[in-house]
Design a protein around this motif. Structure first.
Motif, mmCIF file in Angstrom:
data_model
loop_
_atom_site.group_PDB
_atom_site.id
_atom_site.type_symbol
_atom_site.label_atom_id
_atom_site.label_comp_id
_atom_site.label_asym_id
_atom_site.label_seq_id
_atom_site.Cartn_x
_atom_site.Cartn_y
_atom_site.Cartn_z
ATOM 1 N N PRO A 146 19.056 -35.115 -24.252
ATOM 2 C CA PRO A 146 17.733 -35.865 -24.175
ATOM 3 C C PRO A 146 18.316 -37.146 -24.571
ATOM 4 N N PHE A 147 17.531 -38.213 -23.869
ATOM 5 C CA PHE A 147 17.938 -39.689 -24.156
ATOM 6 C C PHE A 147 16.451 -40.401 -24.501
ATOM 7 N N LEU A 148 15.287 -39.974 -23.840
ATOM 8 C CA LEU A 148 14.082 -40.784 -24.133
ATOM 9 C C LEU A 148 12.954 -40.131 -23.990
ATOM 10 N N GLN A 149 11.943 -40.169 -24.795
ATOM 11 C CA GLN A 149 10.702 -39.254 -24.554
ATOM 12 C C GLN A 149 9.469 -40.355 -24.630
ATOM 13 N N ALA A 150 8.189 -39.965 -23.771
ATOM 14 C CA ALA A 150 7.336 -40.907 -23.849
ATOM 15 C C ALA A 150 6.013 -40.006 -23.822
ATOM 16 N N LEU A 151 5.260 -40.387 -24.564
ATOM 17 C CA LEU A 151 3.581 -39.847 -24.659
ATOM 18 C C LEU A 151 2.907 -40.702 -23.672
ATOM 19 N N ILE A 159 14.008 -35.689 -15.286
ATOM 20 C CA ILE A 159 12.752 -35.970 -15.838
ATOM 21 C C ILE A 159 11.848 -34.882 -15.622
ATOM 22 N N ASP A 160 11.046 -34.640 -16.797
ATOM 23 C CA ASP A 160 9.957 -33.563 -16.573
ATOM 24 C C ASP A 160 8.834 -33.905 -17.562
ATOM 25 N N GLY A 161 7.594 -33.607 -17.342
ATOM 26 C CA GLY A 161 6.483 -33.863 -18.355
ATOM 27 C C GLY A 161 5.907 -32.356 -18.731
ATOM 28 N N LYS A 162 5.345 -32.302 -19.782
ATOM 29 C CA LYS A 162 4.748 -31.175 -20.271
ATOM 30 C C LYS A 162 3.479 -31.518 -20.693
ATOM 31 N N GLN A 163 2.441 -30.771 -20.037
ATOM 32 C CA GLN A 163 0.766 -31.111 -20.313
ATOM 33 C C GLN A 163 0.266 -30.338 -21.368
ATOM 34 N N LYS A 164 0.883 -29.006 -21.479
ATOM 35 C CA LYS A 164 0.057 -28.058 -22.353
ATOM 36 C C LYS A 164 0.107 -28.252 -23.870
ATOM 37 N N ILE A 165 1.098 -29.134 -24.053
ATOM 38 C CA ILE A 165 1.283 -29.363 -25.706
ATOM 39 C C ILE A 165 0.102 -29.830 -26.255
ATOM 40 N N LEU A 166 -0.591 -30.749 -25.514
ATOM 41 C CA LEU A 166 -1.678 -31.479 -26.191
ATOM 42 C C LEU A 166 -3.127 -31.189 -25.427
ATOM 43 N N SER A 167 -4.109 -31.167 -26.137
ATOM 44 C CA SER A 167 -5.314 -30.607 -25.674
ATOM 45 C C SER A 167 -6.156 -31.754 -24.726
ATOM 46 N N LEU A 193 6.810 -36.904 -21.616
ATOM 47 C CA LEU A 193 7.837 -36.913 -20.517
ATOM 48 C C LEU A 193 9.032 -37.162 -21.327
ATOM 49 N N THR A 194 10.201 -36.114 -20.748
ATOM 50 C CA THR A 194 11.408 -36.177 -21.468
ATOM 51 C C THR A 194 12.399 -36.775 -20.423
ATOM 52 N N LEU A 195 13.249 -37.791 -20.454
ATOM 53 C CA LEU A 195 14.239 -38.179 -19.596
ATOM 54 C C LEU A 195 15.611 -37.761 -20.367
ATOM 55 N N SER A 196 16.562 -37.079 -19.599
ATOM 56 C CA SER A 196 17.819 -36.544 -20.191
ATOM 57 C C SER A 196 19.063 -37.019 -19.332
ATOM 58 N N VAL A 253 5.803 -43.614 -15.225
ATOM 59 C CA VAL A 253 7.122 -43.142 -15.037
ATOM 60 C C VAL A 253 8.004 -44.356 -14.820
ATOM 61 N N SER A 254 7.559 -45.526 -13.990
ATOM 62 C CA SER A 254 8.209 -46.774 -13.884
ATOM 63 C C SER A 254 8.457 -47.307 -15.173
ATOM 64 N N LYS A 255 7.571 -47.403 -16.250
ATOM 65 C CA LYS A 255 7.726 -47.882 -17.514
ATOM 66 C C LYS A 255 8.810 -47.050 -18.188
ATOM 67 N N VAL A 256 8.848 -45.839 -18.412
ATOM 68 C CA VAL A 256 9.900 -45.112 -18.641
ATOM 69 C C VAL A 256 11.199 -45.536 -18.202
ATOM 70 N N PHE A 257 11.366 -45.439 -16.798
ATOM 71 C CA PHE A 257 12.781 -45.793 -16.172
ATOM 72 C C PHE A 257 13.230 -47.084 -16.540
ATOM 73 N N THR A 258 12.399 -48.225 -16.647
ATOM 74 C CA THR A 258 12.640 -49.676 -16.845
ATOM 75 C C THR A 258 13.105 -49.497 -18.408
ATOM 76 N N VAL A 259 12.226 -49.065 -19.244
ATOM 77 C CA VAL A 259 12.925 -49.059 -20.810
ATOM 78 C C VAL A 259 14.129 -48.420 -20.922
ATOM 79 N N ALA A 260 14.292 -47.174 -19.991
ATOM 80 C CA ALA A 260 15.717 -46.466 -20.171
ATOM 81 C C ALA A 260 16.807 -47.364 -19.706
ATOM 82 N N ILE A 261 16.588 -47.960 -18.668
ATOM 83 C CA ILE A 261 17.547 -48.824 -18.128
ATOM 84 C C ILE A 261 17.848 -50.064 -19.231
ATOM 85 N N GLU A 262 16.795 -50.556 -19.870
ATOM 86 C CA GLU A 262 16.982 -51.541 -20.731
ATOM 87 C C GLU A 262 17.844 -51.176 -21.987
#
Length: 704
Positions: free
Chosen positions: A310-315, A263-271, A277-280, A324-333
């Motif tokens: 890649p499996f899941l992304q989040a803004l 998992i990793d996040g990119k901050q520079k794409i948006l101003s 976040l991308t979970l792979s 991040v817990s939200k991302v993990f929880t939804v990924a599990i579901e």
């Protein structure tokens, strides 16, 4: 005078060739004369003292800049009997076909420092600017000179290049990112960007949202972006999650497998400071890829590498533990409903950077998964902080005349170099117990030099764990200096470092981000609500074919075939290593009763157990070139092999005794030479109880 050019006296051709070979500069079949002779760029006495390698590098960069040198240089510190020395060459991927080199030396005189800079070779063809290779020497110097006393903007950078007679080669996005980084370093705030109205973001997400996640796989288009109904859009929290049928169909390849997530996040794409976040899934590539071999960028080899699916992304508005817990929880579901995966049970490793939010969420959602923190992140972040005391020798040298300032700077530089190498070696130390012991005594030694450095390392990268906690994945019954607690860090790969992907950190997803970020950034930077339709375009135009979502695939832990370069490849030999064939061909017993390996058998479980299940076989071999001999030719002495294997097998007081016997611990200090010999220039293959007690497949009902 930078315009002077003549053959430099006293330049040894043998020394030149040795330097060229060390840094990969000399092409095969090319003579020294074809590389040219050294020519003087500049020489003279400077009014100020050069008291560190950093000072010398800065002076050389200035010389190259004034000469309008078009190269993108890589600098290497060289050993010098007096003063400081360096060698530089162009990055081969940036300046193609380049043979250009620079060497420089600075020595002390009564009136200042004598600087000698020489060059040889010719530049090749510059490629388009990218990443950390944005500016060449001439451009970097022009930009630096133009902004000594003025604020940097994109416009002033363009003007500086124009006034210096240089072309503007990078893209506007690259320029914007560069200026943003420079302003952040100097503490200059960025222009305020208005936040996106929540209503606009919510409406944009609703256009792609499904009401029931079980219906996603019924969508005909595998590249159709789908926003998940569990997304949150409010003034306090933004966490909009999306995936596509192609990602979910590919995830089925993980059924009945041990799983590694990255998992990793990119901050520079948006101003507006939002991150994506991308979970792979971290998997082994099924195709051989060309990658760097050794330190030289010019040396490459064809091997299997780790990659990601890649499996899941989040803004998200922040990379907080809540998001991040939200991302993990939804990924599990969604993995359970759509892919028949039990991620809580299957995930054995979470690959990430050192974000506190991600680590807190890992403990909450995947408590039994091992944290695999990114080592390059740690090196980059800690380098400047730890080097701080040795990076300011000018101030001390002004207060102390003569050699005291230089001696202090040299001592600080040596301390940092020692610490930096211990950091690198400790990543591959075989057991958690040895890792703990080395860092216990390293911290004790470092505390006498800089308590702030110790505090920084311990607070940021290390934590104390109980033997019971470590024992859930490794054989660990007790520590050495403290039987109830051991120092542990997520960048340690250790005994399972050869398990595919374990030591890769988050690098697979970092390189993945770099490719797609530029494709969408220009369109969405000022309009974050447009991220969904632009990611949809990316899914359809690029990712659908790149990840072959319409094809069936199985995630493999191990490649099906052998990489021939590792079996019998010349590239390994040219970088001071040996392929498997060389070890096999040189395995016979020698006149002095030694071989290129030594077989040792030790009991590594309960000493009272008479069975063979508690035995571990060790094969000790060379790993790096030693005394001019390639690893496959190095003779392994039985006494050395016994000491090395005893350390790997030992715990508690027995480990302290074994480490002292190996010469690594002397008067409560780490002997770096002995540490390097044992755990960097040699390798050990293990079979039996010890690796079985730590190997991931022992901990799960799932197959590899």
């Amino acid at each position: 005078d930078a315009s002077r050019s003549r053959t430099s006296a006293g330049c040894s051709e043998a020394e030149d060739e040795e330097e060229a070979l060390e840094h990969g500069e000399k092409s095969e079949g090319m003579s020294a004369s074809e590389h040219g002779t050294w020519e003087e760029l500049t020489t003279g006495v400077l009014p100020h003292a050069i008291t560190s390698y950093a000072d010398l590098r800065e002076c050389v960069e200035t010389v190259l800049g004034r000469c309008k040198d078009p190269g993108v240089h890589v600098f290497h510190q060289k050993a010098a009997k007096e003063g400081f020395a360096l060698l530089s060459h162009c990055q081969k991927t940036v300046c193609q076909g380049c043979t250009f080199q620079v060497k420089a030396r600075a020595t002390s005189t009564l009136s200042g420092s004598k600087l000698e800079v020489c060059k040889k070779g010719k530049h090749g063809k510059l490629t388009a600017p990218e990443g950390g290779s944005l500016w060449n020497a001439a451009e970097a110097f022009a930009i630096k000179e133009a902004h000594k006393d003025s604020e940097m903007t994109a416009r002033t950078v363009q003007l500086a290049l124009k006034q210096a007679g240089l072309d503007f080669r990078c893209t506007k996005v690259q320029l914007y990112n560069y200026v943003s980084r420079c302003r952040q370093k100097t503490g200059i705030p960025q222009k305020a960007v208005s936040k996106v109205p929540i209503a606009d973001l919510e409406k944009a997400a609703a256009d792609f949202m499904v009401r029931d996640i079980s219906q996603i796989l019924l969508v005909a288009d595998v590249a159709q972006l789908v926003v998940l109904p569990s997304s949150v859009v409010s003034e306090d929290q933004v966490c909009v999650l999306w995936t596509c049928p192609g990602m979910l169909k590919r995830a089925k390849a993980a059924q009945n497998k041990l799983v590694k997530l990255v998992i990793d996040g990119k901050q520079k794409i948006l101003s507006n400071e939002y991150a994506i976040l991308t979970l792979s899934f971290l998997v082994s590539s099924d195709k051989i890829a060309r990658t760097k071999a050794g330190r030289s960028r010019s040396k490459t080899t064809d091997v299997y590498t780790s990659t990601q699916e890649p499996f899941l992304q989040a803004l998200v508005n922040t990379e907080s533990a809540e998001n991040v817990s939200k991302v993990f929880t939804v990924a599990i579901e969604i993995a359970n409903v759509c892919c028949k995966l039990d991620l809580k049970a299957q995930v054995i490793q979470i690959h990430k950077d050192f974000s506190r939010g991600i680590e807190k969420s890992r403990k909450e959602c995947f408590p039994s998964a091992r944290p695999c923190d990114d080592f390059p992140h740690m090196r980059r972040a800690s380098h400047k902080t730890l080097q701080g005391p040795s990076s300011t020798p000018k101030a001390s040298s002004k207060k102390t005349k003569g050699g005291k300032g230089q001696a202090r700077a040299a001592r600080q530089a040596d301390d940092f170099a020692t610490l930096d190498e211990i950091i690198q070696i400790s990543r591959i130390l075989p057991t958690a117990q040895i890792f703990d012991l080395v860092w216990h005594f390293t911290f004790a030694r470092l505390e006498t030099r800089s308590k702030k450095a110790v505090q920084y390392l311990q607070d940021t990268y290390f934590r104390l764990l109980t033997p019971q906690s470590l024992g859930k994945q490794f054989r660990c019954n007790r520590g050495s200096w403290n039987p109830e607690a051991l120092w542990f860090a997520g960048f340690w790969s250790g005994i399972i470092g050869t398990y595919p992907g374990t030591a890769s950190g988050s690098q697979t997803i970092e390189s993945f981000h770099a490719r797609w970020q530029a494709q969408v950034q220009g369109s969405v930077r000022a309009s974050p609500q447009d991220i969904f339709k632009n990611m949809q375009k990316l899914f359809s135009s690029t990712w659908k074919d790149q990840f072959e979502w319409e094809e069936s695939k199985i995630f493999r832990t191990w490649p099906e075939t052998t990489a021939s370069a590792l079996l019998n490849g010349q590239t390994l030999r040219s970088t001071g290593r040996s392929p498997a064939v060389d070890f096999w061909n040189a395995r016979e017993l020698r006149v002095d009763k030694t071989r290129n390996y030594c077989h040792v058998v030790l009991r590594t479980d309960n000493a009272d157990n008479p069975g063979i299940d508690g035995l571990t076989n060790f094969w000790v071999m060379g790993a790096q070139k030693q005394d001019g001999m390639l690893p496959a030719q190095v003779a392994i002495r039985e006494a050395f092999a016994q000491r090395l294997c005893s350390m790997i097998a030992a715990e508690g007081d027995a480990l302290i005794t074994a480490v002292k016997a190996a010469g690594i611990l002397e008067e409560n200090k780490i002997n770096l030479t002995a540490l390097r010999k044992c755990f960097k220039t040699h390798a050990v293959v293990l079979q039996g109880h010890l690796p079985n007690a730590s190997w991931p497949r022992q901990k799960r009902k799932y197959r590899e």
